[in-house]
Structures are given as C-alpha cells and as structure tokens.
Design a protein around this motif. Structure first.
Motif, PDB file in Angstrom:
ATOM      1  N   CYS A  75       3.946  -4.235  -4.018  1.00 43.08           N
ATOM      2  CA  CYS A  75       4.042  -3.416  -2.800  1.00 43.08           C
ATOM      3  C   CYS A  75       3.308  -4.106  -1.652  1.00 43.08           C
ATOM      4  N   HIS A  76       3.637  -3.683  -0.430  1.00 44.36           N
ATOM      5  CA  HIS A  76       3.060  -4.329   0.748  1.00 44.36           C
ATOM      6  C   HIS A  76       3.159  -3.372   1.935  1.00 44.36           C
ATOM      7  N   SER A  77       2.861  -3.878   3.115  1.00 41.93           N
ATOM      8  CA  SER A  77       2.772  -3.011   4.296  1.00 41.93           C
ATOM      9  C   SER A  77       4.114  -2.395   4.691  1.00 41.93           C
ATOM     10  N   LYS A  78       5.212  -2.968   4.240  1.00 39.66           N
ATOM     11  CA  LYS A  78       6.534  -2.428   4.572  1.00 39.66           C
ATOM     12  C   LYS A  78       7.107  -1.543   3.462  1.00 39.66           C
ATOM     13  N   THR A  79       6.373  -1.392   2.390  1.00 42.27           N
ATOM     14  CA  THR A  79       6.851  -0.566   1.280  1.00 42.27           C
ATOM     15  C   THR A  79       6.958   0.896   1.701  1.00 42.27           C
ATOM     16  N   GLN A  80       8.085   1.518   1.384  1.00 44.31           N
ATOM     17  CA  GLN A  80       8.281   2.931   1.693  1.00 44.31           C
ATOM     18  C   GLN A  80       7.844   3.799   0.517  1.00 44.31           C
ATOM     19  N   ASP A  81       7.205   4.914   0.847  1.00 46.39           N
ATOM     20  CA  ASP A  81       6.731   5.875  -0.153  1.00 46.39           C
ATOM     21  C   ASP A  81       5.833   5.192  -1.185  1.00 46.39           C
ATOM     22  N   LEU A  82       4.808   4.533  -0.665  1.00 46.92           N
ATOM     23  CA  LEU A  82       3.891   3.776  -1.513  1.00 46.92           C
ATOM     24  C   LEU A  82       3.253   4.655  -2.594  1.00 46.92           C
ATOM     25  N   VAL A  90       1.318  -3.799  -8.129  1.00 47.31           N
ATOM     26  CA  VAL A  90       0.371  -4.602  -7.366  1.00 47.31           C
ATOM     27  C   VAL A  90       0.510  -4.229  -5.897  1.00 47.31           C
ATOM     28  N   VAL A  91      -0.568  -3.792  -5.301  1.00 50.82           N
ATOM     29  CA  VAL A  91      -0.545  -3.410  -3.891  1.00 50.82           C
ATOM     30  C   VAL A  91      -1.193  -4.540  -3.096  1.00 50.82           C
ATOM     31  N   GLY A  92      -0.350  -5.353  -2.466  1.00 55.47           N
ATOM     32  CA  GLY A  92      -0.803  -6.531  -1.737  1.00 55.47           C
ATOM     33  C   GLY A  92       0.029  -7.733  -2.143  1.00 55.47           C
ATOM     34  N   ALA A 102       4.310   7.211  -4.170  1.00 53.79           N
ATOM     35  CA  ALA A 102       5.224   7.512  -5.267  1.00 53.79           C
ATOM     36  C   ALA A 102       5.359   6.311  -6.206  1.00 53.79           C
ATOM     37  N   ILE A 103       5.364   5.114  -5.639  1.00 58.23           N
ATOM     38  CA  ILE A 103       5.492   3.910  -6.476  1.00 58.23           C
ATOM     39  C   ILE A 103       4.214   3.668  -7.266  1.00 58.23           C
ATOM     40  N   VAL A 104       3.048   3.794  -6.593  1.00 57.73           N
ATOM     41  CA  VAL A 104       1.774   3.606  -7.289  1.00 57.73           C
ATOM     42  C   VAL A 104       1.648   4.593  -8.440  1.00 57.73           C
ATOM     43  N   SER A 105       2.135   5.796  -8.243  1.00 61.21           N
ATOM     44  CA  SER A 105       2.000   6.841  -9.268  1.00 61.21           C
ATOM     45  C   SER A 105       2.813   6.539 -10.529  1.00 61.21           C
ATOM     46  N   GLN A 106       3.689   5.543 -10.464  1.00 62.85           N
ATOM     47  CA  GLN A 106       4.459   5.134 -11.641  1.00 62.85           C
ATOM     48  C   GLN A 106       3.746   4.060 -12.453  1.00 62.85           C
ATOM     49  N   GLY A 107       2.660   3.523 -11.910  1.00 63.04           N
ATOM     50  CA  GLY A 107       2.031   2.366 -12.516  1.00 63.04           C
ATOM     51  C   GLY A 107       1.180   2.682 -13.742  1.00 63.04           C
ATOM     52  N   ASP A 108       1.435   1.952 -14.823  1.00 60.36           N
ATOM     53  CA  ASP A 108       0.529   1.987 -15.977  1.00 60.36           C
ATOM     54  C   ASP A 108      -0.716   1.150 -15.676  1.00 60.36           C
ATOM     55  N   ILE A 109      -0.503   0.113 -14.859  1.00 62.45           N
ATOM     56  CA  ILE A 109      -1.590  -0.734 -14.372  1.00 62.45           C
ATOM     57  C   ILE A 109      -1.440  -0.800 -12.862  1.00 62.45           C
ATOM     58  N   VAL A 110      -2.501  -0.506 -12.143  1.00 62.55           N
ATOM     59  CA  VAL A 110      -2.469  -0.584 -10.683  1.00 62.55           C
ATOM     60  C   VAL A 110      -3.501  -1.607 -10.234  1.00 62.55           C
ATOM     61  N   VAL A 111      -3.036  -2.613  -9.506  1.00 58.88           N
ATOM     62  CA  VAL A 111      -3.930  -3.642  -8.960  1.00 58.88           C
ATOM     63  C   VAL A 111      -4.035  -3.425  -7.461  1.00 58.88           C
ATOM     64  N   ALA A 112      -5.240  -3.112  -7.005  1.00 53.67           N
ATOM     65  CA  ALA A 112      -5.482  -2.898  -5.577  1.00 53.67           C
ATOM     66  C   ALA A 112      -5.930  -4.216  -4.959  1.00 53.67           C
ATOM     67  N   ALA A 113      -5.095  -4.766  -4.101  1.00 57.09           N
ATOM     68  CA  ALA A 113      -5.376  -6.083  -3.521  1.00 57.09           C
ATOM     69  C   ALA A 113      -4.921  -6.107  -2.068  1.00 57.09           C
ATOM     70  N   VAL A 114      -5.299  -5.074  -1.318  1.00 58.48           N
ATOM     71  CA  VAL A 114      -4.753  -4.892   0.028  1.00 58.48           C
ATOM     72  C   VAL A 114      -5.769  -5.177   1.126  1.00 58.48           C
ATOM     73  N   GLY A 115      -7.060  -5.196   0.777  1.00 52.74           N
ATOM     74  CA  GLY A 115      -8.085  -5.510   1.769  1.00 52.74           C
ATOM     75  C   GLY A 115      -8.414  -4.373   2.716  1.00 52.74           C
ATOM     76  N   LYS A 116      -8.241  -3.140   2.243  1.00 54.20           N
ATOM     77  CA  LYS A 116      -8.572  -1.969   3.057  1.00 54.20           C
ATOM     78  C   LYS A 116      -9.423  -1.021   2.216  1.00 54.20           C
ATOM     79  N   PRO A 117     -10.580  -0.608   2.718  1.00 50.60           N
ATOM     80  CA  PRO A 117     -11.480   0.217   1.909  1.00 50.60           C
ATOM     81  C   PRO A 117     -10.878   1.570   1.534  1.00 50.60           C
ATOM     82  N   HIS A 118     -11.016   1.914   0.249  1.00 52.30           N
ATOM     83  CA  HIS A 118     -10.582   3.219  -0.283  1.00 52.30           C
ATOM     84  C   HIS A 118      -9.115   3.521   0.053  1.00 52.30           C
TER      85      HIS A 118
END
Length: 285
Positions: free
Chosen positions: A189-196, A164-166, A198-214
């Motif tokens: 994950c959040h704004s202080k997450t390091q190497d975002l 989950v990004v956000g 790499a972490i997203v690339s491990q996700g079987d499910i990715v939830v984009a909830a950060v409020g930033k386009p693309h």
C-alpha cells in the motif's frame, strides 16, 4: 494486550551480534579485520547519531569503523569520488551512505556508485534486483531485520497475507519482495491506495513503513495479526499506534527496541559476510 507477544528486537540483535562476533574473531586470526566505511554528508543531528551508533556497534564487535564526514556543500561529483576511493580499498568490506543527503546531491547516483560487493546496506538497484529474484547477497538491512525477527520468534510467513504500508526503495519495496519470496501473499500500500484501513484489516502480517507517527490505527488491525513497526519518528514514536494495535495483535514490535537494533545487527552481519568473501578469495588466489 496481556497475551500479545512483544517482539523484542534487542534480544534478536544480541543473538545476531554474538554470532557475528565469533566470525570477526575467526577473520582477525587470519589477519583480516572487517571494516565498514560510513559516509555522512552534512550535519544533520539525527544522521550523526545514527552513524555514531553504527560505528560504536562495529567497534564493540572488534570491527573497524571508518567514518567519513563530508561538508554540507559537497557536490555529487565529490561524493562519487569518495565512494570510488572506498570501492578500490581492499581494507574496506562494506560501504554505507547515510540517508538523507543534502538536496544538491543526486542520491540515487551515489547509491549506484557503491560496488555491489560492498553494498552491505542493500541500496543499489542491482542489489535490489537480485533480492527480488531471491539470490541477493545483501538485502536492505531493515527489510532483512524484519525477516530475522519473524524467523527468531518462529512466526510463519508462508501462506499468510502480508500488508506492507509504504513503498520506499530501501524498505517498503524490498520487504515486499522478501515476504513474497518467503511465500506470503503480499499487498503493498502507498499514498494513493484507496480504502487503506480496509486493506490493512485483511493483513495477517502488517508492516508499517510509511514514516508517519501513529499512522496505523488499532481498529485497522485484524484480531491475531502480527504488527511489525519499521517506523522511527521524533520522540521515539513508531508508525503504528502501539497501545491500540497491541490490543488486537498477537505479536508486535515496540518502538524503540524493535526493528531498529536488528537493522544495525544485520548491517554488521552483512559486512562480516563481505569480509569472509574477501578471505575466501585470498585463500583461492
């Protein structure tokens, strides 16, 4: 892309609203009209549009939409008084305070003032706590919508790694809890997450909830992952780069037409559930 499943939220929402309409009709036969009160403070055009959409959706199902529009200069105390009045009104079953409010208002205090029994938008800390412990009646509507989409398309969450990004209190945090309760392994994950990436690339499910386009890039997505885009930015743009993410994903929500319609359908459904509880209390009295 041609083999990617498009998670059409409009289809999910229509299915939910049909079930909700049947409940509305049953309640109206008992003399109860489910009522959602929406509070809008100020004149933000986007907020006005959202409130109008929610009100129109209520009325299409035969529900009552009570719209309270307060001036931009409203104080916290005045808003709290408005909420207190709605809390004690037996004809109101759900209360929604449209976010954001003007800066002079303590938004968290306003959210906390909403009666838990009428917190159909899942914004109180008490409601969040119950959701986290897996017995909340009304989870935040967008997180609940995400879970509804996954369930509708029979996309199994158990044992999967969900990223989950956000971490907002009404989206990132509660959807992390709902996924965890559904037996996913969750990384938030959040704004202080390091190497975002790499972490997203491990996700079987990715939830984009950060409020930033693309913000979520296609090359971050593991082949076969499920991408749920809960973002909605100016120009009908999501938080994920749809075209690029869809090249890697096995399933993806579009923007618009993905999570948004199901969020509104969830709000209506939870308002009707609140009205059903009123009916049950009346019958037992």
């Amino acid at each position: 892309m041609k083999n990617t499943l498009i998670l059409d939220g409009t289809v999910v929402a229509e299915d939910m609203k049909q079930a909700t309409k049947e409940k509305v009709d049953q309640l109206k036969n008992q003399g109860i009209t489910p009522c959602l009160a929406t509070i809008l403070v100020g004149d933000d055009p986007s907020s006005e549009t959202y409130v109008r959409m929610k009100g129109n959706a209520c009325e299409k199902l035969g529900m009552e939409s009570r719209r309270i529009h307060l001036p931009e200069t409203t104080t916290t105390e005045e808003l709290l008084q408005t909420i207190a009045t709605l809390n004690t009104d037996d004809r109101v079953h759900g209360i929604l305070l449209q976010h954001p409010v003007p800066p002079q208002i303590d938004e968290r205090a306003a959210f906390e003032a909403i009666d838990l029994a009428k917190d159909v938008d899942g914004v109180t800390s008490w409601g969040f706590g119950q959701t986290a412990l897996n017995f909340g009646a009304y989870p935040s509507c967008t997180p609940a919508a995400i879970m509804a989409i996954l369930a509708y398309y029979n996309l199994d969450v158990e044992g999967k790694h969900a990223v989950v990004v956000g971490r907002s209190p009404i989206l990132g945090k509660p959807v992390s809890m709902l996924l965890l309760n559904a037996n996913a392994t969750v990384t938030t994950c959040h704004s202080k997450t390091q190497d975002l990436a790499a972490i997203v690339s491990q996700g079987d499910i990715v939830v984009a909830a950060v409020g930033k386009p693309h913000f979520i890039k296609g090359e971050w997505i593991k082949k076969g992952a499920i991408v749920i885009d809960a973002g909605y930015n100016p120009g009908n743009i999501g938080d994920a780069d749809y075209d690029e993410c869809a090249k890697h994903a096995s399933a993806i929500t579009p923007v618009p037409g993905g999570v948004g319609p199901v969020t509104i359908a969830t709000l209506l459904s939870q308002t009707v559930i609140a009205a059903e509880k009123t009916s049950a209390v009346n019958e037992s009295a």
